[in-house]
Scaffold this motif. Structure first.
Motif, PDB file in Angstrom:
ATOM      1  N   GLY A   1     -18.701  13.867  -7.233  1.00 14.09           N
ATOM      2  CA  GLY A   1     -18.559  13.675  -8.666  1.00 14.09           C
ATOM      3  C   GLY A   1     -17.298  14.274  -9.245  1.00 14.09           C
ATOM      4  N   SER A   2     -16.531  14.975  -8.421  1.00 15.83           N
ATOM      5  CA  SER A   2     -15.297  15.575  -8.934  1.00 15.83           C
ATOM      6  C   SER A   2     -14.087  14.667  -8.734  1.00 15.83           C
ATOM      7  CB  SER A   2     -15.048  16.938  -8.274  1.00 15.83           C
ATOM      8  OG  SER A   2     -14.713  16.778  -6.902  1.00 15.83           O
ATOM      9  N   ILE A   3     -14.302  13.494  -8.162  1.00 18.42           N
ATOM     10  CA  ILE A   3     -13.186  12.559  -7.981  1.00 18.42           C
ATOM     11  C   ILE A   3     -13.599  11.140  -8.386  1.00 18.42           C
ATOM     12  CG2 ILE A   3     -12.036  13.871  -6.141  1.00 18.42           C
ATOM     13  CD1 ILE A   3     -13.327  11.926  -4.107  1.00 18.42           C
ATOM     14  N   HIS A   4     -12.631  10.405  -8.863  1.00 15.89           N
ATOM     15  CA  HIS A   4     -12.776   8.970  -9.114  1.00 15.89           C
ATOM     16  C   HIS A   4     -11.555   8.294  -8.504  1.00 15.89           C
ATOM     17  CE1 HIS A   4     -16.142   7.686 -11.502  1.00 15.89           C
ATOM     18  NE2 HIS A   4     -16.010   8.672 -12.355  1.00 15.89           N
TER      19      HIS A   4
ATOM     20  N   LEU B   1      -8.377  10.267  -9.576  1.00 16.89           N
ATOM     21  CA  LEU B   1      -8.433  11.016 -10.827  1.00 16.89           C
ATOM     22  C   LEU B   1      -9.303  12.246 -10.591  1.00 16.89           C
ATOM     23  CD1 LEU B   1      -7.536  10.474 -13.861  1.00 16.89           C
ATOM     24  CD2 LEU B   1      -9.767   9.364 -14.159  1.00 16.89           C
ATOM     25  N   THR B   2      -8.798  13.427 -10.963  1.00 23.03           N
ATOM     26  CA  THR B   2      -9.612  14.636 -10.798  1.00 23.03           C
ATOM     27  C   THR B   2      -9.159  15.687 -11.794  1.00 23.03           C
ATOM     28  OG1 THR B   2     -10.512  16.200  -9.183  1.00 23.03           O
ATOM     29  CG2 THR B   2      -8.146  15.717  -9.023  1.00 23.03           C
ATOM     30  N   THR B   3      -9.776  16.871 -11.714  1.00 22.38           N
ATOM     31  CA  THR B   3      -9.399  17.946 -12.636  1.00 22.38           C
ATOM     32  C   THR B   3      -8.983  19.188 -11.852  1.00 22.38           C
ATOM     33  OG1 THR B   3     -11.622  18.895 -12.797  1.00 22.38           O
ATOM     34  CG2 THR B   3     -11.052  17.166 -14.384  1.00 22.38           C
TER      35      THR B   3
ATOM     36  N   ALA C   1     -14.710  11.038 -17.570  1.00 23.26           N
ATOM     37  CA  ALA C   1     -13.644  10.030 -17.451  1.00 23.26           C
ATOM     38  C   ALA C   1     -13.812   9.253 -16.161  1.00 23.26           C
ATOM     39  CB  ALA C   1     -12.261  10.692 -17.487  1.00 23.26           C
ATOM     40  N   CYS C   2     -13.384   8.031 -16.177  1.00 26.07           N
ATOM     41  CA  CYS C   2     -13.420   7.209 -14.972  1.00 26.07           C
ATOM     42  C   CYS C   2     -12.412   6.074 -15.117  1.00 26.07           C
ATOM     43  CB  CYS C   2     -14.820   6.648 -14.744  1.00 26.07           C
ATOM     44  SG  CYS C   2     -15.318   5.447 -15.989  1.00 26.07           S
TER      45      CYS C   2
ATOM     46  N   ALA D   1     -11.354   5.128 -18.842  1.00 27.93           N
ATOM     47  CA  ALA D   1     -12.257   5.301 -19.979  1.00 27.93           C
ATOM     48  C   ALA D   1     -12.610   6.776 -20.034  1.00 27.93           C
ATOM     49  CB  ALA D   1     -13.513   4.459 -19.815  1.00 27.93           C
ATOM     50  N   SER D   2     -12.765   7.303 -21.246  1.00 28.63           N
ATOM     51  CA  SER D   2     -13.034   8.727 -21.356  1.00 28.63           C
ATOM     52  C   SER D   2     -13.897   9.018 -22.567  1.00 28.63           C
ATOM     53  CB  SER D   2     -11.710   9.500 -21.471  1.00 28.63           C
ATOM     54  OG  SER D   2     -11.971  10.880 -21.609  1.00 28.63           O
ATOM     55  N   LEU D   3     -14.665  10.105 -22.470  1.00 24.85           N
ATOM     56  CA  LEU D   3     -15.394  10.596 -23.630  1.00 24.85           C
ATOM     57  C   LEU D   3     -14.395  11.167 -24.631  1.00 24.85           C
ATOM     58  CD1 LEU D   3     -18.384  12.484 -21.999  1.00 24.85           C
ATOM     59  CD2 LEU D   3     -18.390  10.247 -23.098  1.00 24.85           C
TER      60      LEU D   3
END
Lengths: 274, 274
Positions: A194-197, A205-207, A259-260, A268-270
């Protein structure tokens, strides 16, 4: 079980744990002998993680287990999970795992079309504890090339130690792959799915908040981690967002909470208005 | 879950529990929607149990669990089981089930080529507690005919109550079928797989001592039981041996302890000279 060589160009062998025979695609069908494990030279195997929206063969979900973290003894949670399971099952097979003391409950709560497997779990987040499915391409030994779905078995450490015990969830990825009869690779890299898309076309995409958190891979630099992400998922570009959702102390900023990719090149993001 | 109609010509529907889609064989491929369960008119489905020596896709074995019934804490038993598992795995995939507290032990004891699945069990005799795999032929709905491997989920009552608890083993047949993604049929007939042998050409071998024992199906006559054997395995002839192995009080005379078909029309049996 040998760990995957961590450098994208590193020497050594990659051990595929294969409980079932691998077959090459195409007309020239080759079947490896009875699903033996396979040691493949690292330079002869590549991995590619498909996008969220790629067609897939099925979906795995865990039945809510930690009755203490859900309100009303998880009754509403189980209803919500069931709704999600049924929605997905309109389009593809769904496998639900439940620990033995909840197996009959899950079996009775779900229609016959849902496969319910026994599995001991600490928590119910298979995207994090389970394998990340990637496509592996093996370009030698044997020829022609083999392409196979493969489970990447990350090291799971309970979201950096959020909970005291995660001994059961550590085994989930291997158990899922064995149940599917899919080969898998044991890595020495701490990661939750869940930490990567990914967008399926080379971007991840990650943080930083999560992946650079010292509670995950304290010995690795940002460059080390990026090299592993590229090696294990086949991407060529990593987009690092600095932080995850505000006060997401549970996952330390998992990307999948906010986000994804919606399609390649589009996210797309909150958005919260304070 | 609806029980299979017990009469070979009986009315009613047979419910196939299908967690995965069924595909018809042959060129005209039909896939049922996402593995829904299927209610088939009883007259439109037949079953055929293949012989012991028919080619098969794999073998299921349970890891020794009851440490109290094996000498030396089951260490020699586990070695013997492992030898058998490896011998079979030379020719076909083998799945070993182990309860969670023995999963890591079994996983470590066996080579990677063996699939090890978690499953809670009371005892380690899958031929008895697990499903009997038969070929099902469904001759209507949809056309063309579907042939599928199918698990017959007998009622397991712990060898007529030999052990106090068999609550876990009662679930084994369903769990095996769900793990394989194979359809299965819940019957209301008490039977252990080890109490029958077939030659794959229409003959079944069993013992009166076991199948007519009032601790199995007390409400059924010999003719009733024979009708069910014929219906569920597709045989046309049942050979009833009066007794099993001398003093086999554990299984009440299971046929698989002393006799089997070697090939159609030919049997092999243990012989004791007193």
């Amino acid at each position: 079980m040998a760990a995957l060589p961590i450098s994208s160009n590193g020497p050594g062998m990659v051990r595929l744990l294969c409980t079932r025979a691998l077959r090459s695609l195409g007309d020239a069908s080759i079947t490896l002998p009875n699903g033996r494990s396979m040691d493949v030279p690292a330079e002869n195997i590549t991995f590619s993680m498909p996008a969220e929206w790629a067609p897939h063969q099925g979906c795995w979900i865990a039945w809510p287990r930690r009755h203490d973290v859900w309100r009303a003894a998880a009754v509403p949670a189980k209803k919500a999970f069931t709704d999600v399971i049924l929605a997905i099952n309109r389009f593809e097979p769904v496998t639900v795992v439940a620990p033995n003391d909840l197996w009959l409950e899950a079996r009775a709560a779900l229609p016959d079309s849902i496969r319910v497997l026994e599995m001991t779990i600490d928590d119910s987040w298979l995207r994090d504890s389970g394998p990340t499915f990637v496509e592996a391409k093996i370009t030698s030994c044997p020829k022609p090339a083999i392409r196979t779905l493969l489970g990447m078995d990350w090291v799971f450490n309970g979201w950096g130690g959020l909970y005291g015990s995660y001994e059961q969830d550590k085994l989930v990825a291997a158990k899922v792959c064995e149940a599917e009869g899919l080969p898998y690779v044991s890595t020495d890299f701490v990661l939750e799915g869940g930490s990567i898309h990914v967008d399926g076309e080379g971007t991840l995409l990650t943080t930083e908040e999560c992946l650079l958190n010292p509670n995950r891979n304290p010995g690795l630099s940002k460059a080390d981690i990026e090299a592993r992400l590229k090696r294990f998922t086949g991407v060529s570009k990593v987009i690092w967002l600095p932080k995850g959702l505000y006060k997401d102390d549970d996952t330390n900023g998992h990307i999948d909470n906010f986000a994804c990719f919606a399609r390649p090149g589009e996210g797309a993001s909150l958005w919260t208005v304070l």
